[in-house]
Structure formats: C-alpha cells, structure tokens
Scaffold this active site. Structure first.
Site, PDB file in Angstrom:
ATOM      1  N   SER A 116      -7.438 -36.209  10.189  1.00 24.37           N
ATOM      2  CA  SER A 116      -6.641 -35.411   9.271  1.00 24.37           C
ATOM      3  C   SER A 116      -5.759 -36.347   8.440  1.00 24.37           C
ATOM      4  CB  SER A 116      -5.829 -34.370  10.038  1.00 24.37           C
ATOM      5  OG  SER A 116      -5.355 -33.365   9.190  1.00 24.37           O
ATOM      6  N   ASP A 136     -13.305 -25.798   7.318  1.00 22.05           N
ATOM      7  CA  ASP A 136     -11.950 -26.313   7.467  1.00 22.05           C
ATOM      8  C   ASP A 136     -11.119 -25.883   6.257  1.00 22.05           C
ATOM      9  OD1 ASP A 136      -9.634 -27.753   7.871  1.00 22.05           O
ATOM     10  OD2 ASP A 136     -10.647 -29.633   8.331  1.00 22.05           O
ATOM     11  N   HIS A 167     -10.910 -26.898  11.367  1.00 18.26           N
ATOM     12  CA  HIS A 167     -10.204 -28.176  11.342  1.00 18.26           C
ATOM     13  C   HIS A 167     -10.326 -28.914  12.668  1.00 18.26           C
ATOM     14  CE1 HIS A 167      -7.449 -30.959   9.512  1.00 18.26           C
ATOM     15  NE2 HIS A 167      -6.585 -30.868  10.510  1.00 18.26           N
TER      16      HIS A 167
END
Length: 723
Positions: free
Chosen positions: A573, A659, A694
């Site tokens: 991320s 995501d 995610h």
C-alpha cells in the site's frame, strides 16, 4: 523456451497541471470494465505463473509449512458481555470463523464469574449458540469479508455487514438471536462500524459519498422502510471523514468528523436520538482529539485525549459546561499529562478505571489509573503491567464499562499472541481476593515444535543523511553463524503515523528457518517515535521516508553478518509507494522488490477528487491541485513518473481488481513502465487477484497460498529456492 511478458500498447494520454505536461501512455489501463483490460490482467497472471513455474514445488512446501504450524481447529478466548461469553471458532478446512456464545453465570464470586469457560476446539458446549457461521456464508461467494459485527446490549439481536466482492461496500443485516430469524431489514452500500442502539430498536450505520468518503451517519428503526432512515449527521467537508460509536457507558452516541490533523466530536444522547448534537471542541481550533463522556462521582465529565499544546497528546478532564467553546477558553485538568517521548494513543473508561494506550521507547503498552483517583490533585500515577521482553506490543483487547477486568493482547516478534486479563484494583472492594498480576488466559498454539529460544530479536540503529537515528528491528534464527553473511528481507511502511510494531507471524518462520533475516526499518512517516516522527515523513517531508529506508539498507549492508548482494525490499500500500520510490533512488542495492497493492501513481490519483478517498489523502501528502509546490514535490518522488533507464532488480507487484483504496491500475501502469525502461533485463511480474480487495483474497487458506507464492519468489531471488 523463454516466457515473454504480455505486450502493452502505448496510447497517447496527457495530464496537465500547473504548467507541467505529463505523458501517460498506459493510462488506458484504467478502464476496469474493458474486456481488453481484463484480458490484459489475465495475461499478466498467466505470465507470472509461467515464468515462476519452477517454484511451484517450493510454493506448495511453504504453504504446507504454514498450515502444519497452525492450529486449524481452534477458538478465541471467550469474552464476557452481560449474561454471555462470546467467542469464535475455526475448524480444519474452514476458511472463516464461526461466531458463538454460551450463557455466563453470576454467583457473586468476581474471580469465578470472570474466568472464561473452558471451551474445547471442535466440541460444542452445553447451551452454545452459533450467531453467525461466516464459513458457511463465504461458501456462497468467491470473496467474503465482514465490516461490522455488533450484538445488542441485552443480547437479543445481532447486526452484521458483509462484503462479497472485495470493494468494501457492505450489506447490513440483523438477526433475532432469540428466534434465530433474520429480519427483513437489509441495508446495502454501508461502510464499516454499524452498531445497534442501546435499546436494540435501531441500528446506526455510515454511508460513503461518490469519492468513497464516509460522509453520513444514518439511523434505521428496525421494521421500517430503509427509505425512511434518518440522517443523524452529515459531513460536507471533503477533507474529513465521519464516523459514529457509543460511549463506554452507552449513554451517548459519539459523532466524529476527523482527518489526520484535527477533529470535531459531537455528543448525542442515546435515549433522545432526535436531539441536537452538541460540539465538544470546534474544528476551527484544529485540535486532534477524542472525547469520552462519563460520570465521575456522579458528576458528568468529558475525558479528552488531545494534542492541544501537546504534540504527543495528553488526557484531560473537561467540564460539560464548556462544550462548544474554543479550547483557549476551556479549563482542562490533566489526568495523564504530556511526557516528552511518550505518545498517548487513546484511552478507555470502565466503571473503575481509566485504561490508557501509550507508546514509549517505540513500543505500545497499556497503563491503568483508578477512576476514583482522577478526582484527586494530582491524579494517581498509572500502573503498567510488566512483561519480560524489550520489544513487544501490548494493546487493549476489551475494556467493557461494567467489567472488573481489562483484557490485554500481547505479542512480540518471537512470542505468539497472548491474551491476559488484568483485574483492576478496587473492582470488588476486596482487592486481596483478586490477582494483582496479569492472568495469562491463552497463548496461541504454534505446532511443529516451535521454540522461541530458536530465534533472536535485535534493536539496531541506522543514521540518516541529516543525522537522524532510525530504529531497525532484526529477527533471525539464533543458530545463524554471524561470520556468514545472511540475506535480508527489509520491510517498511512509513505513512499515516502507522507503526510497524513487534508481532508474531507463523508464515515468517518459513523465511527465518531458511536463513533469511527479517529487518523492519522504522522510517519517518510512521509513528514509532511519536508525532514528530510522523510529521517529518509526510507532506513536504515525505522524501525522508525513502532516504531513511536507503540509509537503513546501507547500514545493514555494512554489517559483517549481512550479505549486501541479497537485500530485498518489501512493502505494501503506502509501503508499496516506498518500494517504488526506493527503487528509483537506488535500484542497484536490492536483489528484488516485492510491492503489495502499491500506491505507485500517487499524483495521478490525488489530482482526481472523484477517485475513492482522494480528498482525505490531502492531509497526508498535501493538495497538489491547489498548491504547485506540492505538485512539484510529489512529481519528484512519484514512482511511476520517475521510472527511468536504471538497472531495476526483479520486481513482483501484487494487486486486486476490486481494491478501492489503491486501484489496480497503479501497479499495472508501473509494471509496464518498468519493463519499458529497465536496463537490467530482470523480470517484472504482476499478479492480480480477480476476486479480492485491498487485503487480497478472502479466507485464511487463500491468504496462505498467496503468502507462499510471494515467499517462494523472495527465496528464489535470494538464491534459497532449494533451501
């Protein structure tokens, strides 16, 4: 025959801001619904599989190692709420949990009444109820995740929300736990954190706007049409998110609008939901705070955890008569004063104690202050349970308002998760009848003969170019020969004041047992050393995050027990942004790079307020739309925009089609640019989970297989595929 990567067309596209023109030939990959784009992502998956086919046996071995070390049929430690003990079961072959409860007895013997029942894995208890079998529900879908799970105070109802695509858009449902019937009430499109009202007549939930920003809190009265739901609060500032919850004593509904820099809390009486909410401190003061109303000696008080004149925060009492006034006009009395080097993260209130979460010496710990002592001048000193390790993580797992016990979670790099119960002094009036030290309720079982003594943990310090000392955590097998340089997997995150705290990992053992050293670079942008550590790694100081990481790499490479040719960078991320930026700074220093859901095209995303969460990100990175200096600064470190003719190492990028936090298109474009510009000829792979979000695929078995896939690739890059 050499496997060739998919061909990716360059198509004209431009982005123009502040007099700067950026040519973006791969922006066409953003068309998520395009059959051509979906076919390309499928081809990327095929290429990743084909080019790593030789690792299939190793992947299976690592997967089986993870599974063999895991107690598959297991349960959590029961937690008491009201007249029930609540816990979760897992069973062998089941990817998700089953949430259960059994009746609790009240005999007047506090220690006995608050000692969890002995529940056997795989064996139902007398009177056991299954509230939700998430594994059975997940079997109906390719993806399954929970966003809310709340049982009414009287135990009569369950409200839960589930996501079946991975896009974090949940459907809220309610179940009658007396009859077992699922009510007709069904609310689609809700966000995390729904909860039932104390009287169990309503459910509160949050919804998002088109940019996926939580902006409304609504109340649904059970049995009425969803179209009639009442908007309790709405936040129109695009830079703030809105959330709601109950006060510890369940007398108040707390409505919080916040970003990473300031907040505003409003109080709504739970028994009068139609009343006008009252502001605690106005947002114009730009104070970052949390508020907890409670009764102290029968008198209403507001407990504030805040950063007014205290960058690392303090805890103060506030008179409700001062509600809504500017903070400069409020008389605040500290009960947990600001201490240099100690970051106060929050606190909880029970009927007898204030429970404070503090970070000191980089580690999270918990402290308790008797509630009655808060009225004293000065307040009584906090008591901190002591543990035997230097680097550990202790957090509050449960602190029910009417409970005489506070439950703690504890773990370290080598200690599997533990659950402790701390009986608060004064809980019964007979302190001698209760244990003074934390009671160990459970340590997670690690099968296969795991012994923490087989591993060592070390705290090292690197030095950045500006002289800043950067903490580094190292984990390795104790029997590694220090005279033989070892490969290193160097991990970091470094954003949002998120700290990479010591935590045990079963899967990590598969790396450690093959001689890999796990190194965590606690770079600026995280929160390990307080608020200033975060402030010096965000916005126009963001580059410190990346240069700190490289400084840690140089420090490790200079150690005689580290093989400088086998250091691999890993992050996910915002940590994936770090991976991309670091590769542009010093690609030659790494034997490989693993980037999970990487935020590698940040400028394009943050320049588009219509994208999910964009406006909220301005508090972290700056606003490049309004500020040309921010635009120029971000352009200088954006991984995708700065890919150049450099000798990039082998790269594995992992993403998910659904995501909503970091769109799949960012790593897809980045991978295309790396292949086009890299001078090394090393392979660049992209794996796209087509039914995940995610966090990747749902369910523990799918996640273990993904981890095994990635770790096999890491081991291969380090020359350990045959180890």
């Amino acid at each position: 025959m050499t496997v060739q990567p998919p061909r990716i067309d360059r198509r004209p596209a431009q982005r123009a801001f502040h007099g700067h023109l950026f040519e973006d030939p791969y922006e066409w990959l953003r068309e998520k619904e395009s059959p051509e784009v979906l076919a390309h992502l499928g081809a990327e998956n095929d290429y990743a599989e084909a080019s790593t086919a030789h690792l299939a046996p190793l992947r299976e071995t690592v997967y089986e190692e993870i599974r063999a070390r895991t107690q598959e049929t297991d349960l959590s430690v029961p937690e008491r709420r009201g007249d029930w003990w609540y816990f979760a079961r897992t069973v062998e072959g089941g990817a998700h949990q089953s949430f259960c409860r059994v009746p609790a007895a009240t005999t007047g013997d506090v220690l006995a009444d608050w000692t969890p029942p002995v529940v056997q894995p795989g064996t139902p208890m007398p009177g056991e109820q299954v509230l939700l079998d998430a594994d059975a529900e997940a079997a109906k879908h390719s993806f399954y995740a929970l966003g809310s799970f709340d049982v009414a105070e009287d135990g009569s109802l369950l409200a839960w929300a589930e996501d079946t695509t991975g896009d974090e858009r949940f459907v809220l449902r309610v179940k009658d736990l007396v009859t077992g019937a699922v009510l007709a009430d069904e609310i689609p499109g809700v966000f995390y954190g729904a909860f039932l009202s104390p009287d169990a007549r309503s459910v509160y939930y949050t919804v998002v706007d088109d940019a996926w920003r939580p902006h409304q809190v609504r109340r649904h009265e059970l049995g009425t049409p969803v179209a009639e739901d009442v908007v309790v609060a709405q936040e129109d500032d695009p830079g703030l998110w809105l959330g709601a919850g109950l006060s510890a004593d369940r007398r108040w509904i707390l409505l919080e609008a916040a970003c990473s820099e300031y907040s505003e809390v409003r109080l709504l009486p739970a028994d009068d939901p139609g009343a006008e909410p009252r502001v605690v401190l106005p947002r114009t003061d730009r104070v970052l705070y949390e508020a907890e109303p409670f009764l102290l000696g029968g008198r209403e008080q507001i407990l504030l955890t805040h950063d007014h004149e205290a960058p690392d925060s303090r805890v103060s009492l506030m008179d409700p008569a001062d509600l809504g006034r500017p903070v400069a006009q409020v008389a605040l009395r500290d009960v947990v004063p600001a201490v240099p080097g100690e970051r106060v993260h929050g606190c909880a209130v029970t009927a007898g104690h204030l429970v404070v979460s503090v970070r000191a010496g980089t580690t999270l710990r918990v402290r308790l202050v008797p509630l009655a002592a808060l009225a004293a001048e000065p307040a009584a000193a906090a008591v901190e349970p002591a543990f035997g390790e230097e680097l550990y993580t202790a957090t509050v797992a449960a602190a029910e308002f009417d409970a005489p016990v506070v439950r703690l979670s504890y773990t370290s790099f080598t200690t599997p998760p533990r659950v402790y119960d701390v009986f608060a002094a004064g809980a019964t009036g007979d302190d001698d009848a209760l244990p003074a030290e934390p009671l160990l309720r459970r340590e997670a079982t690690v099968l296969g003969g795991y012994d923490p003594a087989d591993y060592t943990v070390e705290r090292d310090w690197a030095t950045a170019a500006d002289g800043t000392r950067i903490p580094v955590s190292l984990v390795r097998r104790a029997d590694l020969d220090p005279s033989v340089p070892a490969p290193v997997l160097q991990y970091a995150y470094g954003s949002y004041e998120h700290s990479t705290d010591p935590a045990f990992s079963v899967s990590r053992l598969s790396l450690l047992d093959r001689g890999v050293v796990w190194a965590v670079a606690h770079v600026r942008g995280g929160g390990e050393l307080g608020r200033s550590w975060y402030e010096h790694g965000k916005k126009l100081h963001k580059a410190n995050t990346f240069t700190d990481f490289v400084a840690v790499t140089d420090h490790l490479a200079a150690r005689p027990d580290v093989d400088e040719r086998r250091i691999l960078v890993m992050g996910g991320s915002a940590g994936g942004l770090l991976v991309g930026a670091v590769l542009n700074l010093a690609p030659e220093k790494y034997c490989g790079a693993l980037a999970a859901v990487p935020f590698v095209d940040p400028l394009t995303s943050i320049l588009d307020p219509s994208l999910p969460l964009t406006a909220l990100e301005w508090e972290e990175w700056g606003n490049p739309i309004e500020d040309p200096h921010v635009y120029r600064y971000m352009r200088e470190y954006s991984p995708y925009e700065n890919v150049g003719a450099r000798p990039y190492p082998p790269v594995l990028a992992v993403t998910s089609l659904h995501d909503t936090r970091v769109l799949y298109v960012e790593p897809a474009k980045w991978v295309a640019a790396l292949r086009e510009r890299s001078t090394s000829g090393h392979p660049v792979l992209l794996r796209c989970e087509m039914a995940g979000g995610h966090g990747g695929a749902s369910g523990r078995y799918a996640q273990w297989r993904d981890t095994a896939w990635e770790y096999a690739w890491v081991l291969d890059r380090m020359g350990l595929a045959g180890a």
